[in-house]
Motif scaffolding. Structure first.
Motif, short mmCIF file in Angstrom:
data_model
loop_
_atom_site.label_atom_id
_atom_site.label_comp_id
_atom_site.label_asym_id
_atom_site.label_seq_id
_atom_site.Cartn_x
_atom_site.Cartn_y
_atom_site.Cartn_z
N GLU A 6 0.84 -1.20 0.00
CA GLU A 6 0.00 0.00 0.00
C GLU A 6 0.88 1.25 0.00
N PHE A 7 1.95 1.21 0.80
CA PHE A 7 2.84 2.36 0.87
C PHE A 7 3.55 2.58 -0.46
N LEU A 8 4.01 1.46 -1.06
CA LEU A 8 4.77 1.57 -2.31
C LEU A 8 3.91 2.10 -3.46
N PHE A 9 2.67 1.60 -3.55
CA PHE A 9 1.83 2.00 -4.68
C PHE A 9 0.93 3.19 -4.37
N GLY A 10 0.92 3.63 -3.13
CA GLY A 10 0.16 4.82 -2.77
C GLY A 10 -1.27 4.51 -2.35
N TYR A 11 -1.81 5.30 -1.41
CA TYR A 11 -3.20 5.13 -1.00
C TYR A 11 -3.78 6.48 -0.60
N LEU A 12 -5.13 6.51 -0.54
CA LEU A 12 -5.82 7.78 -0.30
C LEU A 12 -6.71 7.69 0.93
N ARG A 13 -6.90 8.82 1.59
CA ARG A 13 -7.88 8.90 2.68
C ARG A 13 -9.08 9.64 2.09
N ILE A 14 -10.20 8.97 2.07
CA ILE A 14 -11.36 9.51 1.34
C ILE A 14 -12.53 9.68 2.30
N CYS A 15 -13.33 10.66 2.04
CA CYS A 15 -14.52 10.89 2.84
C CYS A 15 -15.74 10.95 1.89
N ILE A 16 -16.75 10.19 2.21
CA ILE A 16 -17.96 10.25 1.37
C ILE A 16 -19.12 10.86 2.16
N LYS A 17 -19.96 11.61 1.41
CA LYS A 17 -21.08 12.31 2.04
C LYS A 17 -22.34 12.01 1.24
N GLY A 18 -23.47 12.12 1.92
CA GLY A 18 -24.75 12.01 1.25
C GLY A 18 -24.97 10.64 0.65
N GLY A 19 -26.07 10.48 -0.10
CA GLY A 19 -26.36 9.21 -0.75
C GLY A 19 -26.50 8.09 0.24
N SER A 20 -26.16 6.91 -0.18
CA SER A 20 -26.24 5.75 0.71
C SER A 20 -24.84 5.20 0.94
N ALA A 21 -24.33 5.49 2.15
CA ALA A 21 -22.97 5.05 2.48
C ALA A 21 -22.90 3.53 2.61
N GLU A 22 -23.95 2.94 3.24
CA GLU A 22 -23.95 1.50 3.43
C GLU A 22 -23.96 0.77 2.09
N ARG A 23 -24.71 1.33 1.15
CA ARG A 23 -24.78 0.71 -0.18
C ARG A 23 -23.42 0.81 -0.87
N PHE A 24 -22.81 1.96 -0.66
CA PHE A 24 -21.49 2.17 -1.24
C PHE A 24 -20.51 1.10 -0.73
N LEU A 25 -20.57 0.82 0.60
CA LEU A 25 -19.68 -0.18 1.18
C LEU A 25 -19.96 -1.56 0.61
#
Lengths: 407, 101
Positions: A6-25
């Protein structure tokens, strides 16, 4: 939970709002997108995901009608991007690591231990003749072959071990305690045991050979003590044949030894001067560089101290630094007084007697006088010693009859 | 009709294996397995999906019912289609078979 990949290829900290978070997961899980460090606040759901997975999020975002905000970019690709103006630093670090990795594949130092009679230079030359010198690849060193060759090259080596430790070649040697020449007894077949000087026989034990003298006899120099040929007689008294044998006898002779010594009372004494000069010697890969001349003063004492940093020694780098101090030395002519001269002569006599005792000679009596005459200290006298005869000489007499070895 | 019959046979087979061969239900029937360490760590395997997730509760859909995890400051260490790990101050884990079964 951040792994190396993960460190070598990079990763992001993301925040999602609105919509359906559970569905997104659920959709993410269904599509095999791995999420970690999920945290739920009142409206937002924040999590980490791989940079590669982020590019596959677009259809999921559209489907679940969530809004995505990138909070942080982490990992090596972003780190490198941040330091893109300092690429020389990274290149230098990369080169340093590469140089270090490459250097570990070569031999950088040789260490010898346990050798007393065989010098380190001899061992070094032996290795160099077989292609083992500094900076050769470690893979090309055949340790077992070298160990066997070492036995063939040096007869006094009873055991050796050659091993590679890091980038250093360690050579451990064990030499035989008694020199080989002494162990191998010379053959004295047919020779005679003779007297090494005038004296009186005190003890005599003959195991082999024909004794020509007896206990209590006075003997002259080169007189035969034990003969190395045994005559076999005919009935008429003539010699039929000679049987050659090796004389084996302990013949102890008591004799007087003349001791004379003359020493001048004047001697040269070295006095340390006031001038000093310090320099350094750098040794790198067998080549030496000096910061001062090899000889600074007309008469001088040279003291060298190894000041190589411990780190370089531990790393086995072929760099040695020596601190050299040249001190001026003056010479003055001095004269010993009577007591000093007598003491000096006494030391010399004692040294001489010790040398005799080391050779197995017993000192029975000593009558030595020390006197000062003019500018000289004279030492003279007699020393009564008792020593074992071990001088052999070939017989020069014409042998009548045949001769053969005695079994 | 045929689908129900097929499902019924499958359930009976799983029940037989569980009862007579002593095979754990999570292995032969794919039931959810929950591992709890103290009151701050839960590992849930074999779930179908997340129904609700807030900082104080997590509702998961298991094979034969819903799993309620209640507490405060609930966060997930990781989350995949197979399993998830929940951290936080856990107050209760409840199982409700009625709503989906």
């Amino acid at each position: 939970m951040v792994g190396v990949s993960e460190f070598l290829f990079g990763y992001l900290r993301i925040c999602i709002k609105g919509g359906s978070a559970e569905r997104f997961l659920n959709v993410c899980a269904g599509r095999g997108i791995r999420l970690w460090n999920l945290e739920r606040t009142e409206e937002n759901l924040c999590f980490d995901l791989c940079l590669s997975a982020f590019y596959h999020l677009h259809p999921i975002i559209r489907k679940t009608k969530v809004k995505v905000v990138i909070l942080e970019r982490k990992g090596l690709p972003f780190l490198m991007n941040r330091f893109r103006n300092r690429w020389v630093f990274f290149l230098g670090a990369l080169l340093a690591v590469s140089a270090w990795l490459i250097s570990t594949r070569f031999l950088w130092s040789m260490e010898f231990s346990g050798n007393v009679k065989i010098t380190s230079d001899q061992l070094k030359r032996f290795l160099e003749e077989r292609g083992v010198c500094l900076m050769v690849p470690l893979g090309s060193i055949r340790v077992t072959e070298l160990e066997l060759a070492l036995y063939d090259e040096f007869a006094d080596v009873t055991w050796n071990s050659i091993r590679i430790l890091g980038t250093a070649l360690i050579v451990d040697v064990k030499e035989r305690d008694v020199p080989q020449g002494q162990k191998e007894k010379q053959s004295h077949l047919g020779m005679n045991l003779i007297s090494s000087g005038d004296g009186k026989i005190t003890d005599m034990i003959v195991r082999k050979g024909v004794p020509k003298v007896k206990q209590g006899d006075e003997v002259k120099k080169d007189q035969i003590l034990v003969e190395g040929r045994v005559p076999v007689m005919n009935e008429d008294g003539t010699v039929r044949e000679w049987l050659l044998t090796e004389p084996d006898a302990d013949v102890w002779v008591e004799r007087k030894l003349q001791y004379e010594d003359c020493e001048s009372l004047y001697y040269l004494e070295t006095v340390p001067g006031s001038r000093k000069k310090t320099g350094y010697r750098f040794s790198f890969l067998g080549k030496e560089y000096y910061t001062v001349e090899k000889s600074v003063f007309y008469r001088e004492s040279i003291l060298e101290t190894d000041v190589t940093p411990k780190l370089l020694q531990r790393l086995g780098m072929p760099i040695r630094i020596g601190k050299i101090t040249h001190g001026e030395v003056g010479v003055t002519l001095r004269k010993r007084d009577e007591d000093e001269a007598k003491e000096q002569s006494l030391i010399k006599i004692l040294k001489f007697l010790t040398t005799l005792e080391e050779k197995g000679v017993q000192i029975i009596e000593k009558d030595v006088k020390i006197s000062i005459e003019g500018d000289f200290s004279l030492t003279y006298g007699e020393i009564m010693i008792r020593e074992k005869e071990d001088l052999f000489q070939k017989t020069e007499d014409e042998l009548d009859g045949t001769q053969r070895g005695l079994e | 009709m045929r689908k129900n019959r097929h499902s019924q046979i499958k359930k009976q087979t799983a029940s037989f294996l569980t009862d007579h061969l002593r095979i754990p239900p999570d292995v032969c029937d794919g039931e959810s397995r929950i591992t709890i360490a103290g009151d701050g760590w839960i590992w849930v395997e074999h779930y179908k999906g997340i129904l609700e997730y807030t900082g104080n509760s997590l509702v998961l859909q298991g094979k034969s019912g819903r799993i309620y995890v209640e507490g405060t400051g609930l966060s997930m260490d990781y989350y995949t289609s197979e399993d998830l790990v929940v951290r936080g101050k856990i107050r209760a884990v409840r199982y409700d078979a009625g709503k989906d079964a």
